[in-house]
Scaffold this motif. Sequence first.
Motif, mmCIF file in Angstrom:
data_model
loop_
_atom_site.group_PDB
_atom_site.id
_atom_site.type_symbol
_atom_site.label_atom_id
_atom_site.label_comp_id
_atom_site.label_asym_id
_atom_site.label_seq_id
_atom_site.Cartn_x
_atom_site.Cartn_y
_atom_site.Cartn_z
ATOM 1 N N TYR A 158 0.884 -1.017 -0.047
ATOM 2 C CA TYR A 158 -0.100 0.002 0.002
ATOM 3 C C TYR A 158 0.766 1.221 0.094
ATOM 4 N N LEU A 159 0.581 2.034 -0.929
ATOM 5 C CA LEU A 159 1.520 3.445 -1.124
ATOM 6 C C LEU A 159 3.072 3.105 -1.014
ATOM 7 N N SER A 160 3.505 2.054 -1.824
ATOM 8 C CA SER A 160 4.876 1.578 -1.605
ATOM 9 C C SER A 160 5.751 2.032 -2.954
ATOM 10 N N ASP A 161 5.284 3.095 -3.652
ATOM 11 C CA ASP A 161 6.059 3.221 -4.965
ATOM 12 C C ASP A 161 7.571 3.443 -4.698
ATOM 13 N N ASN A 162 8.148 3.879 -3.643
ATOM 14 C CA ASN A 162 9.380 4.119 -3.426
ATOM 15 C C ASN A 162 10.223 2.886 -2.887
ATOM 16 N N SER A 163 9.511 1.872 -2.752
ATOM 17 C CA SER A 163 10.229 0.671 -2.193
ATOM 18 C C SER A 163 9.763 -0.616 -2.859
ATOM 19 N N ILE A 164 8.826 -0.700 -3.433
ATOM 20 C CA ILE A 164 8.615 -1.882 -4.155
ATOM 21 C C ILE A 164 9.366 -2.656 -5.004
ATOM 22 N N LEU A 165 9.866 -1.631 -5.763
ATOM 23 C CA LEU A 165 11.024 -2.277 -6.956
ATOM 24 C C LEU A 165 12.107 -2.898 -6.148
ATOM 25 N N HIS A 166 12.552 -2.330 -5.311
ATOM 26 C CA HIS A 166 13.783 -3.012 -4.562
ATOM 27 C C HIS A 166 13.320 -4.243 -4.086
ATOM 28 N N ALA B 9 12.946 -24.429 -8.624
ATOM 29 C CA ALA B 9 11.660 -24.328 -8.223
ATOM 30 C C ALA B 9 10.847 -23.351 -9.167
ATOM 31 N N LYS B 10 9.552 -23.725 -9.432
ATOM 32 C CA LYS B 10 8.517 -22.862 -9.773
ATOM 33 C C LYS B 10 8.084 -22.047 -8.972
ATOM 34 N N ALA B 11 8.057 -20.543 -9.151
ATOM 35 C CA ALA B 11 7.666 -19.735 -8.007
ATOM 36 C C ALA B 11 6.584 -18.806 -8.691
ATOM 37 N N LEU B 12 5.624 -18.298 -7.749
ATOM 38 C CA LEU B 12 5.047 -17.249 -8.172
ATOM 39 C C LEU B 12 4.946 -16.186 -6.898
ATOM 40 N N VAL B 13 5.364 -14.986 -7.453
ATOM 41 C CA VAL B 13 5.204 -13.885 -6.627
ATOM 42 C C VAL B 13 3.893 -12.944 -6.811
ATOM 43 N N ILE B 14 3.208 -12.603 -5.615
ATOM 44 C CA ILE B 14 1.946 -11.849 -5.777
ATOM 45 C C ILE B 14 2.048 -10.643 -5.148
ATOM 46 N N VAL B 15 1.788 -9.693 -5.811
ATOM 47 C CA VAL B 15 1.791 -8.096 -5.142
ATOM 48 C C VAL B 15 0.222 -8.153 -4.760
ATOM 49 N N SER B 16 -0.125 -8.199 -3.740
ATOM 50 C CA SER B 16 -1.551 -7.983 -3.241
ATOM 51 C C SER B 16 -1.710 -6.660 -2.667
ATOM 52 N N ASP C 125 10.274 -6.467 -15.040
ATOM 53 C CA ASP C 125 10.545 -7.896 -15.662
ATOM 54 C C ASP C 125 11.386 -8.884 -14.828
ATOM 55 N N GLN C 126 11.164 -9.649 -14.295
ATOM 56 C CA GLN C 126 12.132 -10.629 -13.511
ATOM 57 C C GLN C 126 13.002 -11.534 -14.202
ATOM 58 N N LYS C 127 12.625 -11.429 -15.697
ATOM 59 C CA LYS C 127 13.739 -12.114 -16.810
ATOM 60 C C LYS C 127 13.889 -13.652 -16.002
ATOM 61 N N SER C 128 12.819 -14.315 -15.779
ATOM 62 C CA SER C 128 13.095 -15.674 -15.400
ATOM 63 C C SER C 128 11.891 -16.553 -15.837
ATOM 64 N N PHE C 129 12.235 -17.703 -16.412
ATOM 65 C CA PHE C 129 11.330 -18.654 -16.849
ATOM 66 C C PHE C 129 10.765 -19.447 -15.749
ATOM 67 N N ASN C 130 11.150 -19.310 -14.568
ATOM 68 C CA ASN C 130 10.464 -20.251 -13.499
ATOM 69 C C ASN C 130 9.774 -19.024 -12.375
ATOM 70 N N ILE C 131 9.929 -18.003 -12.849
ATOM 71 C CA ILE C 131 9.231 -17.022 -11.717
ATOM 72 C C ILE C 131 8.063 -16.413 -12.469
ATOM 73 N N GLU C 132 6.982 -16.554 -11.913
ATOM 74 C CA GLU C 132 5.644 -15.799 -12.692
ATOM 75 C C GLU C 132 5.447 -14.625 -11.474
ATOM 76 N N LYS C 133 4.705 -13.637 -11.861
ATOM 77 C CA LYS C 133 4.312 -12.627 -11.151
ATOM 78 C C LYS C 133 2.918 -11.841 -11.514
ATOM 79 N N ILE C 134 2.114 -11.788 -10.374
ATOM 80 C CA ILE C 134 0.738 -11.355 -10.313
ATOM 81 C C ILE C 134 0.525 -9.986 -9.487
#
Length: 414
Positions: free
Chosen positions: A33-41, A57-64, A80-89
């Motif tokens: 929530y309101l984290s545009d200064n830190s979310i990328l890091h 490992a096949k991984a999913l990263v969810i920004v909720s 862009d995480q540039k990984s075939f094994n990491i998906e992002k939502i």
Amino acid sequence: MNEKRFSTALRDYVREKIERLGHADIVVGIPSYLSDNSILHVLKTISKGLERYYHDAKALVIVSDGGSTDDTREIARSYDQKSFNIEKIVTIYRGIPGKGSALRAVFEAAKFLKPWAVAIFVSDLASISMKWIQNIIDPIKNDYDLVCPDYNRYKLDATITNTMAYNLTRALYGVSIRQPIGGDFGFSFPLIRHLLNKEDEWESDVARFGVDIWLTTTAIVDGFNICQAKLGTKVHGQKDPAADLGPMFRQVVGTIFRLMEIHENFWKEVRGSREVPTIGDYMDEKPVPFDIDQERLIEYFRVGFKNFGTVWQQIVETEDWNVIQQLADKPARKSFYVPIETWVRIVYRYANAFHTSLHQRMKLLDTMIPLYYGRVASLVNELDGCNTDNADELFIAQAKTFEDMKGYLLDNWH
């Protein structure tokens, strides 16, 4: 008006994407929530950590996300995480606004994907490193169900933890977990399923700031295997208790007191406490100091005395009421001191007052907030000249006082 109840925290497009994924070995959730200064890091570090330590490992990263009005979601989507094994939502969760609803969305995704590990990292972390990813997730491979964080924190950070959550978790449930509301956790899949089955809880203050203490307490009472993970220094958006911790105090402490009612038969039988294992290693870092506005804390306490003095007098012991009166009259902040025994009795008396009040419980907690401010103002003086290790020794000793005085709670619990 009652808030709308949701049967799921996931939006339809998220469910469709999860169904297409089918399975994941690791799910990492980032409540934001309101984290545009830190979310990328945070996103970059998590992706690099997954690549380094769990590259197969096949991984999913969810920004909720809680409906941020800044660029949090846009920045998260553009990475862009540039990984075939990491998906992002990246999604806005559905439900009551708060961290608990954000975690519910992550947990529901995990329930479908059946990972062997789920990790949560908050979105305002400046100090997260790849080692955090390993130290939170690795213990799950060794049959731990809940991994709690073990930070190296500045002595005036985490005041709700050091005045309430750590003390009561240890005294009530007999488990010494230093950061029971730390924010960053690891979970086994069986624990995730167990937590999601408690459907009614997700519509309470658990949906807000109460979620961390609820997760920890539920894992203790229901017999799950718990450890702590060394994470080094936590640098994040520190909150001055004098500025904005009132709502968090109300939700965390309200959840603690409500859990005392739910688990009364459990904690009444507990005597003493045990340490839980601390897993992993981390470099010895010194936390960054910051200032607390002690004058403002004391002023809040004195205003509270004027507004709620009659309520305090009805709840606390006579000897503790005398201490409160004297502090309200004292002009000198350097001599402002709340004895730990007085604080323990006040907390235990408020727990019982909450238990016996059928109505307006949140208003009752509001009357406790100025007393909490007074306790923090006292800690500023007690910790003057202490380094991090000395301060932690003091907090551990004070938690032991809560434990030793548990008989007072039992005698006064109705």
